[in-house]
Design an enzyme around this catalytic site. Structure first.
Site: not given
Ligand SMILES: NC(=O)c1ccc[n+]([C@@H]2O[C@H](COP(=O)([O-])OP(=O)(O)OC[C@H]3O[C@@H](n4cnc5c(N)ncnc54)[C@H](OP(=O)(O)O)[C@@H]3O)[C@@H](O)[C@H]2O)c1
Length: 292
Positions: A48, A53, A78, A110
């Protein structure tokens, strides 16, 4: 690998890899490529990204270096607020160019910008007609935005990516999407990445209810949250830079939550957003430029 079937028949791997802010926000270097290659080695095939990004090139390099046949991958990008309307087709072509691909599996709006939605969606429909996109989808769309699309769309949205985690369960929105056969994908499923500035102590990943379930099943708290999503038919796109987390987030098949346990996680809902609210996001999004 478990897949779900979108309403147009396209199969999507249920666990994807989130790529926002690998390293830093809009970082686009070998660290990002290597992190994605690690995820590919673990087994992820769904990635994704988004033009905003600023890391589509790094994903494109990982795809080339991996040697994985294109048809085995599921690539999502997006169109950003500033690219919507008359600029949509050009923005899509730029994404393809940066990714070094000739088609995308799924292309999303997006954030909703109602004044542009029709023009944006019609441009996406033309790209779909030209077989440059296999499925069209949404991100952060509210009920009213989906109703707006329904008034003119020739091609129905297949997917809506929402901020969704135990502190923001969005049950009404999920039910609405699922009723209309729009797949629900959860962004920030673990409660957001470093880009948000949210401290770990405030995230659902350390909530006592989640931690107790993790102890019970001898898995990690992250796995409990992701399992809560996949058992309810949702797509998840966790992001991680650590091999241990990347591997755990992809290994959800050795345990099963009971209905009561799913309800106990639902009950943690606080309607709390860690990210932006679609009611107001456009005001700040329009000041954020897509890097070249
Ligand atoms: N459509 C939108 O508007 C939108 C907005 C935001 C995000 N997104 C998408 O959603 C994806 C995921 O969201 P996100 O990156 O905000 O957050 P997330 O996936 O909820 O969380 C990522 C965080 O959690 C940690 N983490 C990952 N796996 C873990 C585990 N098993 N145990 C403990 N900690 C863990 C990571 O640290 P480490 O890297 O140190 O493991 C990082 O700090 C994004 O990368 C993006 O592709 C879309």
């Amino acid at each position: 690998m478990t897949t779900l079937t979108l309403n147009n028949g396209v199969e999507i791997p249920q666990i994807g890899f989130g790529t926002a802010a690998i390293g830093e926000w809009q970082q686009d270097d070998s660290f990002v490529t290597d992190t994605i290659l690690k995820a590919m080695a673990v087994g992820y095939r769904h990635f994704d990204t988004a033009s905003v990004y600023g890391n589509e090139r790094a994903l494109g390099r990982a795809i080339l270096q991996s040697g994985i046949p294109r048809q085995e991958l599921f690539v999502v990008s997006k169109v950003w607020d500033t690219e919507q309307g008359p600029k949509t087709t050009e923005a899509f072509e730029r994404s393809l160019e940066r990714l070094q691909l000739d088609y995308l599996d799924l292309y999303l709006v997006h954030w909703p910008v109602p004044a542009y939605t029709r023009e944006t969606w019609e441009a996406m429909e033309s790209l779909h007609d030209a077989r440059k996109i296999r499925a069209l989808g949404l991100s952060n769309f509210r009920k009213s935005d989906i109703e707006q699309i329904a008034t003119f769309a020739r091609i129905k949205p297949t997917y809506n990516q929402l901020e969704l985690h135990p502190y923001l369960v969005q049950q009404e929105m999920v039910d609405y999407c699922q009723f209309h056969k729009i797949a629900v994908s959860c962004w920030s499923p673990l409660g957001s990445g470093s880009w948000s500035g949210v401290e770990t102590k405030d995230k659902p990943i350390v909530d006592p209810v989640i931690v107790a379930l993790a102890d019970k099943y001898d898995v990690s708290a992250g796995q409990i949250i992701l399992k809560w999503d996949v058992q309810q038919g949702r797509i998840v796109i966790p992001k991680s830079e650590k091999l241990e987390h990347i591997t755990a987030n992809f290994s959800l098949w050795d345990f099963e939550l009971s209905d009561e346990e799913i309800q106990s996680i639902n009950a943690l809902n606080r309607d709390h957003r860690f990210g932006a609210d679609p009611d107001t996001a456009h005001e700040s999004n329009k000041n954020v430029a897509v890097p070249d």
